[in-house]
Structure formats: C-alpha cells, structure tokens
Design an enzyme around this catalytic site. Structure first.
Site, mmCIF file in Angstrom:
data_model
loop_
_atom_site.group_PDB
_atom_site.id
_atom_site.type_symbol
_atom_site.label_atom_id
_atom_site.label_comp_id
_atom_site.label_asym_id
_atom_site.label_seq_id
_atom_site.Cartn_x
_atom_site.Cartn_y
_atom_site.Cartn_z
ATOM 1 C CG HIS A 1 -0.249 -0.148 2.524
ATOM 2 N ND1 HIS A 1 0.164 -1.391 2.978
ATOM 3 C CD2 HIS A 1 0.112 0.738 3.490
ATOM 4 C CE1 HIS A 1 0.736 -1.250 4.162
ATOM 5 N NE2 HIS A 1 0.728 0.039 4.490
ATOM 6 C CG HIS B 1 0.682 5.401 4.224
ATOM 7 N ND1 HIS B 1 -0.059 5.345 5.385
ATOM 8 C CD2 HIS B 1 1.383 4.242 4.191
ATOM 9 C CE1 HIS B 1 0.198 4.216 6.025
ATOM 10 N NE2 HIS B 1 1.090 3.526 5.323
HETATM 11 P P1 AMP Z 1 1.640 0.512 7.449
HETATM 12 O O1 AMP Z 1 2.287 0.763 8.773
HETATM 13 O O2 AMP Z 1 2.336 1.233 6.327
HETATM 14 O O3 AMP Z 1 1.460 -0.969 7.186
HETATM 15 O O4 AMP Z 1 0.223 1.198 7.527
HETATM 16 C C1 AMP Z 1 -0.963 0.521 7.810
HETATM 17 C C2 AMP Z 1 -2.046 1.558 7.929
HETATM 18 O O5 AMP Z 1 -3.289 0.908 7.830
HETATM 19 C C3 AMP Z 1 -2.049 2.354 9.237
HETATM 20 O O6 AMP Z 1 -1.894 3.747 8.941
HETATM 21 C C4 AMP Z 1 -3.421 2.045 9.842
HETATM 22 O O7 AMP Z 1 -4.004 3.161 10.497
HETATM 23 C C5 AMP Z 1 -4.214 1.629 8.619
HETATM 24 N N1 AMP Z 1 -5.342 0.737 8.858
HETATM 25 C C6 AMP Z 1 -5.364 -0.396 9.614
HETATM 26 N N2 AMP Z 1 -6.581 -0.970 9.584
HETATM 27 C C7 AMP Z 1 -7.353 -0.180 8.779
HETATM 28 C C8 AMP Z 1 -8.719 -0.235 8.352
HETATM 29 N N3 AMP Z 1 -9.553 -1.229 8.722
HETATM 30 N N4 AMP Z 1 -9.168 0.749 7.542
HETATM 31 C C9 AMP Z 1 -8.355 1.761 7.157
HETATM 32 N N5 AMP Z 1 -7.068 1.853 7.504
HETATM 33 C C10 AMP Z 1 -6.573 0.908 8.326
#
Ligand code: AMP
Length: 120
Positions: free
Chosen positions: A104, A106
């Site tokens: 993903h 951001h």
């Molecule tokens: P990363 O640390 O780059 O893997 O980021 C994962 C991101 O996913 C974090 O910013 C979380 O806040 C976000 N996240 C986790 N669960 C959900 C969800 N159900 N819906 C939207 N975002 C989420």
C-alpha cells in the site's frame, strides 16, 4: 514479507470489512486511513496479492504497475490534494515499519506534512 490472505486489506478487498472509499478502478482501491496521521490520509492498494513494494515490483505485470501508479494520482485528485501537494509513503518490511502485509501507498496531505522523517 510473506502474503497473508487474512490481512486487513485483503478483507477490505473482499468486502468483509468496510472502508471509506476514495477511488477504485480495475487495478487499485483507495480508501481513508482509519487513524489519519494528517488532515488527508488515504491508502491505495493494488487488487492483486502483493506483500510489499519489493514483491509488487518483482511480480506485478507492467500493466498492473502502471495502472497502480495512475490510480495513486487519481486517488490524490479525488481526495483534493494534487495542489498544493502531497507526500507518498510506502513502508516496506520490518525496518520500514510496515504493519499490514498487503502493498500500500499512503497519500498524506491537506496541510504541510513536515520534515521528511524525524532525525534520530
Ligand atoms: P503501514 O504501517 O504502512 O502498514 O500502515 C498501515 C495503515 O493501515 C495504518 O496507517 C493504519 O491506520 C491503517 N489501517 C489499519 N486498519 C485499517 C482499516 N480497517 N481501515 C483503514 N485503515 C486501516
């Protein structure tokens, strides 16, 4: 990082848990981060099963990779951050701080994002 079919983004793609959609096309889905770090915080994920950026770059087709990049820009447009700008972040692996093992990007914006990373 191994791909886990039970990761939260795989569940969002399968419609098993809800998300607040920003943009979707054949290659990607974009939705708002549940814990926004900036006034606008969108996540963009490819529809294919790729664990991280390294895996995506190694295994996704050229069409998937180009489509994903275009979807990131489309999501930034839909979120209203093209001007005056935004930051893309792709946390990768343990030292990159990646929590969810589905690749993903951001999109952060809505205000100046600040220094690139905190200096330690
Ligand atoms: P990363 O640390 O780059 O893997 O980021 C994962 C991101 O996913 C974090 O910013 C979380 O806040 C976000 N996240 C986790 N669960 C959900 C969800 N159900 N819906 C939207 N975002 C989420």
């Amino acid at each position: 990082m191994a791909y886990d079919d039970n990761n939260v983004f795989a569940k969002i793609l399968r419609g098993e848990i809800p998300s607040k959609k920003v943009y979707e096309d054949t290659h990607a889905l974009a939705f708002y981060d549940i814990h926004p770090a900036r006034p606008v915080h969108v996540l963009v994920i490819p529809k294919g099963k790729y664990a991280d950026f390294t895996d995506f770059t190694a295994r996704a087709s050229a069409a998937e990779q180009t489509g994903f990049n275009k979807a990131v820009v489309a999501a930034a447009k839909a979120a209203g951050v093209i001007e005056p700008g935004y930051r893309l972040v792709a946390n990768t692996g343990v030292n990159g701080g990646q929590e969810v093992p589905h690749f993903h990007v951001h999109i952060l914006g809505g205000a100046h994002v600040g220094p690139m990373v905190a200096r330690s």
